[in-house]
Design a protein around this motif. Structure first.
Motif, PDB file in Angstrom:
ATOM      1  N   ARG A 258     -36.914  29.261   7.827  1.00 33.96           N
ATOM      2  CA  ARG A 258     -36.756  28.947   6.407  1.00 33.96           C
ATOM      3  C   ARG A 258     -35.730  27.819   6.240  1.00 33.96           C
ATOM      4  N   ASN A 259     -34.985  27.835   5.143  1.00 34.34           N
ATOM      5  CA  ASN A 259     -33.966  26.802   4.899  1.00 34.34           C
ATOM      6  C   ASN A 259     -34.566  25.407   4.820  1.00 34.34           C
ATOM      7  N   MET A 260     -35.652  25.272   4.056  1.00 33.05           N
ATOM      8  CA  MET A 260     -36.279  23.961   3.902  1.00 33.05           C
ATOM      9  C   MET A 260     -35.387  22.973   3.153  1.00 33.05           C
ATOM     10  N   GLN A 261     -34.380  23.470   2.432  1.00 38.34           N
ATOM     11  CA  GLN A 261     -33.484  22.579   1.700  1.00 38.34           C
ATOM     12  C   GLN A 261     -32.374  22.023   2.583  1.00 38.34           C
ATOM     13  N   ARG A 262     -32.333  22.471   3.852  1.00 38.50           N
ATOM     14  CA  ARG A 262     -31.341  22.027   4.823  1.00 38.50           C
ATOM     15  C   ARG A 262     -29.902  22.360   4.390  1.00 38.50           C
ATOM     16  N   ALA A 263     -29.713  23.562   3.862  1.00 42.29           N
ATOM     17  CA  ALA A 263     -28.344  24.031   3.614  1.00 42.29           C
ATOM     18  C   ALA A 263     -27.636  24.188   4.952  1.00 42.29           C
ATOM     19  N   THR A 264     -26.381  23.799   5.012  1.00 40.73           N
ATOM     20  CA  THR A 264     -25.585  24.091   6.209  1.00 40.73           C
ATOM     21  C   THR A 264     -25.250  25.583   6.186  1.00 40.73           C
ATOM     22  N   PHE A 265     -24.922  26.143   7.351  1.00 40.00           N
ATOM     23  CA  PHE A 265     -24.687  27.582   7.365  1.00 40.00           C
ATOM     24  C   PHE A 265     -23.745  27.977   8.499  1.00 40.00           C
ATOM     25  N   GLN A 266     -23.083  29.113   8.290  1.00 36.97           N
ATOM     26  CA  GLN A 266     -22.167  29.658   9.277  1.00 36.97           C
ATOM     27  C   GLN A 266     -22.064  31.164   9.094  1.00 36.97           C
ATOM     28  N   GLU A 267     -21.744  31.859  10.187  1.00 34.06           N
ATOM     29  CA  GLU A 267     -21.553  33.298  10.116  1.00 34.06           C
ATOM     30  C   GLU A 267     -20.107  33.598   9.745  1.00 34.06           C
ATOM     31  N   ALA A 268     -19.904  34.647   8.993  1.00 35.76           N
ATOM     32  CA  ALA A 268     -18.560  35.025   8.547  1.00 35.76           C
ATOM     33  C   ALA A 268     -17.832  35.830   9.622  1.00 35.76           C
ATOM     34  N   CYS A 269     -17.859  35.333  10.850  1.00 32.82           N
ATOM     35  CA  CYS A 269     -17.195  36.010  11.962  1.00 32.82           C
ATOM     36  C   CYS A 269     -15.825  35.366  12.187  1.00 32.82           C
ATOM     37  N   HIS A 270     -15.032  35.956  13.073  1.00 30.44           N
ATOM     38  CA  HIS A 270     -13.692  35.424  13.313  1.00 30.44           C
ATOM     39  C   HIS A 270     -13.744  34.098  14.076  1.00 30.44           C
ATOM     40  N   LEU A 271     -14.729  33.938  14.946  1.00 29.71           N
ATOM     41  CA  LEU A 271     -14.919  32.656  15.628  1.00 29.71           C
ATOM     42  C   LEU A 271     -15.529  31.661  14.649  1.00 29.71           C
ATOM     43  N   ILE A 272     -14.917  30.488  14.528  1.00 32.84           N
ATOM     44  CA  ILE A 272     -15.445  29.473  13.612  1.00 32.84           C
ATOM     45  C   ILE A 272     -16.779  28.954  14.142  1.00 32.84           C
ATOM     46  N   THR A 273     -17.813  29.028  13.307  1.00 32.90           N
ATOM     47  CA  THR A 273     -19.123  28.478  13.649  1.00 32.90           C
ATOM     48  C   THR A 273     -19.589  27.584  12.515  1.00 32.90           C
ATOM     49  N   ARG A 282     -34.192  19.955  14.230  1.00 28.50           N
ATOM     50  CA  ARG A 282     -33.574  20.718  15.305  1.00 28.50           C
ATOM     51  C   ARG A 282     -32.559  21.691  14.711  1.00 28.50           C
ATOM     52  N   LEU A 283     -32.277  22.733  15.469  1.00 26.23           N
ATOM     53  CA  LEU A 283     -31.159  23.601  15.132  1.00 26.23           C
ATOM     54  C   LEU A 283     -29.944  23.100  15.893  1.00 26.23           C
ATOM     55  N   ALA A 284     -28.906  22.692  15.165  1.00 23.69           N
ATOM     56  CA  ALA A 284     -27.646  22.249  15.772  1.00 23.69           C
ATOM     57  C   ALA A 284     -26.566  23.223  15.356  1.00 23.69           C
ATOM     58  N   ILE A 285     -25.860  23.780  16.336  1.00 23.92           N
ATOM     59  CA  ILE A 285     -24.835  24.783  16.060  1.00 23.92           C
ATOM     60  C   ILE A 285     -23.567  24.446  16.836  1.00 23.92           C
ATOM     61  N   GLY A 286     -22.435  24.602  16.172  1.00 23.71           N
ATOM     62  CA  GLY A 286     -21.156  24.323  16.810  1.00 23.71           C
ATOM     63  C   GLY A 286     -20.184  25.469  16.620  1.00 23.71           C
ATOM     64  N   GLY A 287     -19.093  25.409  17.383  1.00 20.02           N
ATOM     65  CA  GLY A 287     -18.073  26.436  17.249  1.00 20.02           C
ATOM     66  C   GLY A 287     -16.841  26.090  18.055  1.00 20.02           C
ATOM     67  N   ARG A 288     -15.809  26.862  17.840  1.00 18.19           N
ATOM     68  CA  ARG A 288     -14.554  26.677  18.568  1.00 18.19           C
ATOM     69  C   ARG A 288     -14.320  27.863  19.485  1.00 18.19           C
ATOM     70  N   GLY A 289     -13.409  27.714  20.410  1.00 12.20           N
ATOM     71  CA  GLY A 289     -13.159  28.774  21.369  1.00 12.20           C
ATOM     72  C   GLY A 289     -12.691  28.243  22.705  1.00 12.20           C
ATOM     73  N   VAL A 290     -12.665  26.906  22.850  1.00 12.51           N
ATOM     74  CA  VAL A 290     -12.150  26.306  24.082  1.00 12.51           C
ATOM     75  C   VAL A 290     -10.639  26.515  24.133  1.00 12.51           C
ATOM     76  N   ARG A 291     -10.127  26.839  25.300  1.00  9.20           N
ATOM     77  CA  ARG A 291      -8.700  27.128  25.441  1.00  9.20           C
ATOM     78  C   ARG A 291      -7.835  25.904  25.129  1.00  9.20           C
ATOM     79  N   TYR A 292      -6.715  26.162  24.472  1.00 10.37           N
ATOM     80  CA  TYR A 292      -5.739  25.103  24.175  1.00 10.37           C
ATOM     81  C   TYR A 292      -5.106  24.592  25.466  1.00 10.37           C
ATOM     82  N   LYS A 293      -4.944  23.274  25.546  1.00  9.97           N
ATOM     83  CA  LYS A 293      -4.323  22.650  26.710  1.00  9.97           C
ATOM     84  C   LYS A 293      -2.816  22.511  26.498  1.00  9.97           C
ATOM     85  N   LEU A 294      -2.046  22.937  27.501  1.00  5.86           N
ATOM     86  CA  LEU A 294      -0.594  22.873  27.416  1.00  5.86           C
ATOM     87  C   LEU A 294      -0.134  21.453  27.104  1.00  5.86           C
ATOM     88  N   PHE A 295       0.868  21.339  26.236  1.00  2.80           N
ATOM     89  CA  PHE A 295       1.443  20.058  25.800  1.00  2.80           C
ATOM     90  C   PHE A 295       0.444  19.209  25.011  1.00  2.80           C
TER      91      PHE A 295
END
Length: 369
Positions: A258-273, A282-295
């Protein structure tokens, strides 16, 4: 592999590199959205300005060419905090500006025939369990409408969807195509864009680029996550955001999602998506979770974190099991800038002629405008 869907197979034809001492009215450091839009607006206000943009790599190399493609009215800090720190009037002006910017980007693209896959379909934050539903229910305001299970599923056919918050204030687009089109427009307006031109020093009314002295009345540092520590010390850190994208969906698969109007979307989870159905389906999905680099080190290895990319692919199929067997053709990522106050900044010292802009925490498509 760190190949952005947005750039695709487009070959980069490098612009000229700085090769002599020069003088400009305005010298802009960074060829992403902040630098390009700064030049655009300055030219609108005063067309005679002699402006140069200096980019270390190529236009759109950084987050501006690799992000999730959301032109949204979201802001990284809560409304309550903004009102408390800056007052209601400032907050209302910010909301008005952000909302209007979404339409203005689309209007500019349309009037100049920029093919950037722009679609203002709004944005949905959806819940798949009761805890998520409870959280998003607390975020209702005059910019968001609550959708029950049936309404949310009519918009987006996510498995186990229980409801969602919908706002009309968001557009999906191809960010690399936007940076490229904007740069070509500036070329035609007489803005000089230098690529493979690294700025080593920024001082009062002067920058040093590839060892050459560039005199200027005003300098604008617009380097976001690639800002050298000598310029911001520990006031800003880079965090990595990764994306994956599928092969184009078939007509039947699009109907199932569905989503023929091309609304952006994300899940209300703790991980940002964050996700969208792209202009080429295409379905393009992103998120965060890569470890922080020291300094706060930048790391190209963090851009190709197979663990995180695989997790995003699994999440996509958990949302849409009807796409089982689909191929994921792209994996990429890059850093965005996070200030310690979780707020963007725009600074200008008239005496020294030095300005700086950035710190968008991933919301820079609209904030940089």
């Amino acid at each position: 592999m760190n190949k952005s869907l947005w750039r695709g197979d487009e070959q980069i034809v490098s612009r000229k590199t700085i090769s002599a001492n020069k003088s400009f009215d305005v010298a802009i450091v960074g060829g992403g959205f902040s630098g390009l839009w700064s030049a655009y607006h300055l030219k609108q206000i005063q067309p005679s300005l002699n402006i140069a943009i200096f980019e270390k790599d190529y236009v759109g190399f950084g987050a501006s060419g690799r992000n999730g493609g959301w032109a949204s009215a979201e802001y990284p800090t809560s409304s309550a905090r903004l009102i408390k720190e800056h007052g209601l009037a400032v907050y209302q002006n910010l909301r008005k500006s952000l909302i209007e910017s979404i339409d203005e980007i689309g209007q500019i693209a349309k009037s100049n025939n920029w093919q950037i896959e722009y679609a203002k379909g709004g944005s949905l934050v959806f819940a798949t369990n009761n805890a998520q539903l409870s959280r998003i229910s607390q975020d209702l305001d005059n910019e968001h409408n609550f959708l029950n299970t049936v309404e949310a599923k009519q918009l987006l056919n996510v498995q186990n969807i229980k409801g969602g918050l919908f706002t009309p204030h968001c557009a999906a687009l191809n960010p690399f195509k936007l940076t490229s089109a904007l740069a070509r427009y500036l070329d035609d307006k007489g803005v000089e864009i230098f690529e493979n031109s690294k700025v080593d020093q920024i001082s009062d009314k002067k920058v040093v680029v590839n060892g050459f002295d560039i005199d200027c009345e005003i300098s604008i540092r617009a380097t976001e996550a690639f800002t050298a520590r000598k310029w911001m010390k520990n006031q800003q850190i880079p965090i990595y955001s990764l994306m994956v994208a599928t092969e184009p969906l078939t007509s039947d698969q699009l109907i199932q999602v569905r989503n023929m109007q091309r609304a952006t979307f994300q899940e209300a989870c703790h991980l940002i998506t964050y996700a969208q159905i792209t202009g080429d389906n295409r379905l393009a999905i992103g998120g965060r979770g890569v470890r922080y680099k020291l300094f706060s080190r930048l790391s190209e290895r963090s851009e190709v974190d197979n663990r995180m990319h695989s997790a995003l692919e699994r999440r996509a199929l958990r949302w849409f099991p009807q796409l089982e067997g689909i191929k994921f053709q792209y994996r990429w990522g890059g850093p965005v800038a996070l200030t310690r106050r979780w707020q963007s900044y725009l600074n200008f010292d008239q005496t020294s002629g030095r300005a700086a802009i950035g710190g968008y925490v991933g919301d820079g498509v609209t904030l940089s405008f």
